[in-house]
Design a protein around this motif. Structure first.
Motif, PDB file in Angstrom:
ATOM      1  N   ILE A  43      -1.248   2.527   1.274  1.00 30.59           N
ATOM      2  CA  ILE A  43      -2.524   2.146   1.209  1.00 30.59           C
ATOM      3  C   ILE A  43      -2.349   3.412   0.317  1.00 30.59           C
ATOM      4  N   SER A  44      -3.025   2.463  -0.890  1.00 29.33           N
ATOM      5  CA  SER A  44      -3.467   3.983  -1.911  1.00 29.33           C
ATOM      6  C   SER A  44      -4.803   4.430  -1.641  1.00 29.33           C
ATOM      7  N   THR A  45      -5.714   4.107  -1.371  1.00 24.59           N
ATOM      8  CA  THR A  45      -6.762   4.590  -1.273  1.00 24.59           C
ATOM      9  C   THR A  45      -7.521   3.973  -0.226  1.00 24.59           C
ATOM     10  N   PHE A  46      -8.230   5.367   0.271  1.00 26.51           N
ATOM     11  CA  PHE A  46      -8.826   5.235   2.010  1.00 26.51           C
ATOM     12  C   PHE A  46     -10.152   5.823   1.575  1.00 26.51           C
ATOM     13  N   THR A  47     -11.094   5.179   1.513  1.00 27.30           N
ATOM     14  CA  THR A  47     -12.468   5.230   2.088  1.00 27.30           C
ATOM     15  C   THR A  47     -13.226   5.521   2.261  1.00 27.30           C
ATOM     16  N   VAL A  48     -13.742   6.079   3.095  1.00 23.66           N
ATOM     17  CA  VAL A  48     -14.502   6.393   4.751  1.00 23.66           C
ATOM     18  C   VAL A  48     -15.304   6.719   4.221  1.00 23.66           C
ATOM     19  N   LEU A  53     -10.162  -0.052   2.003  1.00 19.24           N
ATOM     20  CA  LEU A  53      -8.902   0.259   2.398  1.00 19.24           C
ATOM     21  C   LEU A  53      -7.990  -0.493   0.786  1.00 19.24           C
ATOM     22  N   CYS A  54      -7.435   0.168  -0.566  1.00 17.20           N
ATOM     23  CA  CYS A  54      -6.747  -0.569  -1.207  1.00 17.20           C
ATOM     24  C   CYS A  54      -5.175  -1.013  -1.347  1.00 17.20           C
ATOM     25  N   TRP A  55      -4.781  -1.630  -1.105  1.00 17.37           N
ATOM     26  CA  TRP A  55      -2.873  -1.292  -1.188  1.00 17.37           C
ATOM     27  C   TRP A  55      -2.116  -2.442  -2.170  1.00 17.37           C
ATOM     28  N   THR A  56      -3.169  -2.986  -3.686  1.00 18.56           N
ATOM     29  CA  THR A  56      -2.852  -3.798  -4.187  1.00 18.56           C
ATOM     30  C   THR A  56      -2.242  -4.586  -3.404  1.00 18.56           C
ATOM     31  N   GLY A  57      -2.957  -5.151  -2.309  1.00 18.08           N
ATOM     32  CA  GLY A  57      -2.761  -6.502  -2.142  1.00 18.08           C
ATOM     33  C   GLY A  57      -2.371  -7.790  -2.277  1.00 18.08           C
ATOM     34  N   SER A  58      -2.045  -8.827  -0.938  1.00 21.89           N
ATOM     35  CA  SER A  58      -2.114 -10.324  -1.394  1.00 21.89           C
ATOM     36  C   SER A  58      -3.897 -10.612  -1.752  1.00 21.89           C
ATOM     37  N   GLU A  99      -8.501  -8.087  -4.493  1.00 18.63           N
ATOM     38  CA  GLU A  99      -8.758  -6.942  -3.679  1.00 18.63           C
ATOM     39  C   GLU A  99      -8.692  -6.605  -2.376  1.00 18.63           C
ATOM     40  N   ASP A 100      -9.077  -5.549  -1.510  1.00 17.72           N
ATOM     41  CA  ASP A 100      -7.422  -5.401  -0.615  1.00 17.72           C
ATOM     42  C   ASP A 100      -9.396  -6.132   0.518  1.00 17.72           C
ATOM     43  N   ARG A 122     -10.573   7.708  12.259  1.00 16.95           N
ATOM     44  CA  ARG A 122      -9.536   8.612  11.901  1.00 16.95           C
ATOM     45  C   ARG A 122      -8.610   9.220  12.428  1.00 16.95           C
ATOM     46  N   ALA A 123      -8.194   7.591  13.218  1.00 16.90           N
ATOM     47  CA  ALA A 123      -6.335   7.585  13.556  1.00 16.90           C
ATOM     48  C   ALA A 123      -6.253   6.639  12.283  1.00 16.90           C
ATOM     49  N   LEU A 124      -6.772   6.123  11.407  1.00 12.00           N
ATOM     50  CA  LEU A 124      -5.560   5.405  10.526  1.00 12.00           C
ATOM     51  C   LEU A 124      -5.530   6.472   9.383  1.00 12.00           C
ATOM     52  N   ARG A 125      -6.501   6.913   9.090  1.00 13.87           N
ATOM     53  CA  ARG A 125      -6.533   8.598   8.186  1.00 13.87           C
ATOM     54  C   ARG A 125      -5.217   9.379   8.875  1.00 13.87           C
ATOM     55  N   ALA A 126      -5.770   9.938   9.778  1.00 15.64           N
ATOM     56  CA  ALA A 126      -4.158  10.455  10.688  1.00 15.64           C
ATOM     57  C   ALA A 126      -2.938   9.811  10.183  1.00 15.64           C
ATOM     58  N   ALA A 127      -2.429   8.951  10.519  1.00 14.44           N
ATOM     59  CA  ALA A 127      -1.303   7.929  10.379  1.00 14.44           C
ATOM     60  C   ALA A 127      -0.933   7.421   8.848  1.00 14.44           C
ATOM     61  N   HIS A 128      -2.402   7.982   8.351  1.00 15.81           N
ATOM     62  CA  HIS A 128      -1.911   7.621   6.292  1.00 15.81           C
ATOM     63  C   HIS A 128      -1.375   8.650   6.245  1.00 15.81           C
ATOM     64  N   LEU A 129      -2.049   9.777   6.140  1.00 20.15           N
ATOM     65  CA  LEU A 129      -1.601  11.432   6.342  1.00 20.15           C
ATOM     66  C   LEU A 129      -0.556  11.780   6.435  1.00 20.15           C
ATOM     67  N   GLN A 130       0.226  11.803   7.592  1.00 21.72           N
ATOM     68  CA  GLN A 130       0.994  11.698   7.729  1.00 21.72           C
ATOM     69  C   GLN A 130       2.455  11.652   8.007  1.00 21.72           C
ATOM     70  N   ALA A 131       2.537   9.269   7.336  1.00 21.07           N
ATOM     71  CA  ALA A 131       3.194   9.270   6.251  1.00 21.07           C
ATOM     72  C   ALA A 131       3.522   9.482   5.248  1.00 21.07           C
ATOM     73  N   GLY A 132       1.827   9.806   4.286  1.00 19.36           N
ATOM     74  CA  GLY A 132       2.806  10.757   3.284  1.00 19.36           C
ATOM     75  C   GLY A 132       2.967  11.831   2.986  1.00 19.36           C
ATOM     76  N   SER A 133       3.028  12.206   4.385  1.00 20.39           N
ATOM     77  CA  SER A 133       3.818  14.110   3.930  1.00 20.39           C
ATOM     78  C   SER A 133       5.193  13.864   4.433  1.00 20.39           C
TER      79      SER A 133
END
Length: 196
Positions: free
Chosen positions: A99-104, A127-132, A160-161, A184-195
């Motif tokens: 996920i490249s962009t996650f805006t809430v 959510l953007c990830w330049t997917g299909s 678009e995603d 909140r859960a997705l943001r936490a998972a995204h931040l954890q994966a990015g770290s």
């Protein structure tokens, strides 16, 4: 739904409560999860009107550990009587680190009276990830009103995603709170994966 039910049981109950082809949605999600267990989810059914027709579609976002599943289903009447219907289903699974962009975005009514923990009236997630590419199809129309030939399908395939908007007025306070919890859960998972 009691607090001690599993995330899978809560997801199943929410999809069944949405009452929009629940068995098809559940089978599609199970297949796409490929054995992964959901940790949290969000389900949205939208209804919109197109001249004399009513269209509904369902979007389910399922977080399964470090993976996000996006499932979307809509249906289409192939005849005027609604006897011939086809469902279009798409799923995409991606690692949350993609996920490249996650805006809430949140909307709060009467912000001058805000107190900590006050409920939101609207949650929007981009959510953007330049997917299909998303396919937005409909039957091709013929300008001849007496023509009854099948002219195939026409539509758009925008790159678009996903953008999901949940409002308390349209979807209910519980759905808005569930969207906030999912964000909140997705943001936490995204931040954890990015770290890592």
């Amino acid at each position: 739904m009691s607090v001690d039910t599993s995330p899978r049981q809560r997801m199943i109950a929410d999809i069944q409560n949405a009452s929009f082809y629940p068995e098809l949605v559940l089978d599609t999600i199970d297949e796409a999860l490929a054995g992964l267990e959901p940790t949290t989810h969000m389900v949205q059914v939208e209804t919109h009107f197109d001249q004399n027709e009513v269209h509904r579609h369902i979007t389910a976002l399922v977080l399964a550990g470090e993976f996000l599943l996006v499932a979307h289903l809509d249906d289409q009447n192939l005849d005027e009587q609604g006897q011939q219907v086809v469902a279009h289903v798409s799923t995409e699974t991606l690692h949350v680190s993609k996920i490249s962009t996650f805006t809430v975005s949140y909307a709060y009514p009467q912000p001058q009276s805000y107190t900590p923990g006050a409920p939101v009236s609207e949650v929007s997630m981009l959510l953007c990830w330049t997917g299909s590419q998303r396919l937005d199809l409909q039957p091709a129309e013929c300008p001849d009103p007496s023509c009854d030939a099948d002219h195939g399908m026409t539509g758009l395939a925008p790159r678009e995603d996903i953008l999901v908007r949940i409002s308390a007025g349209a979807d209910g306070v519980q759905q808005t709170q569930q969207a906030r919890t999912f964000a909140r859960a997705l943001r936490a998972a995204h931040l954890q994966a990015g770290s890592r």
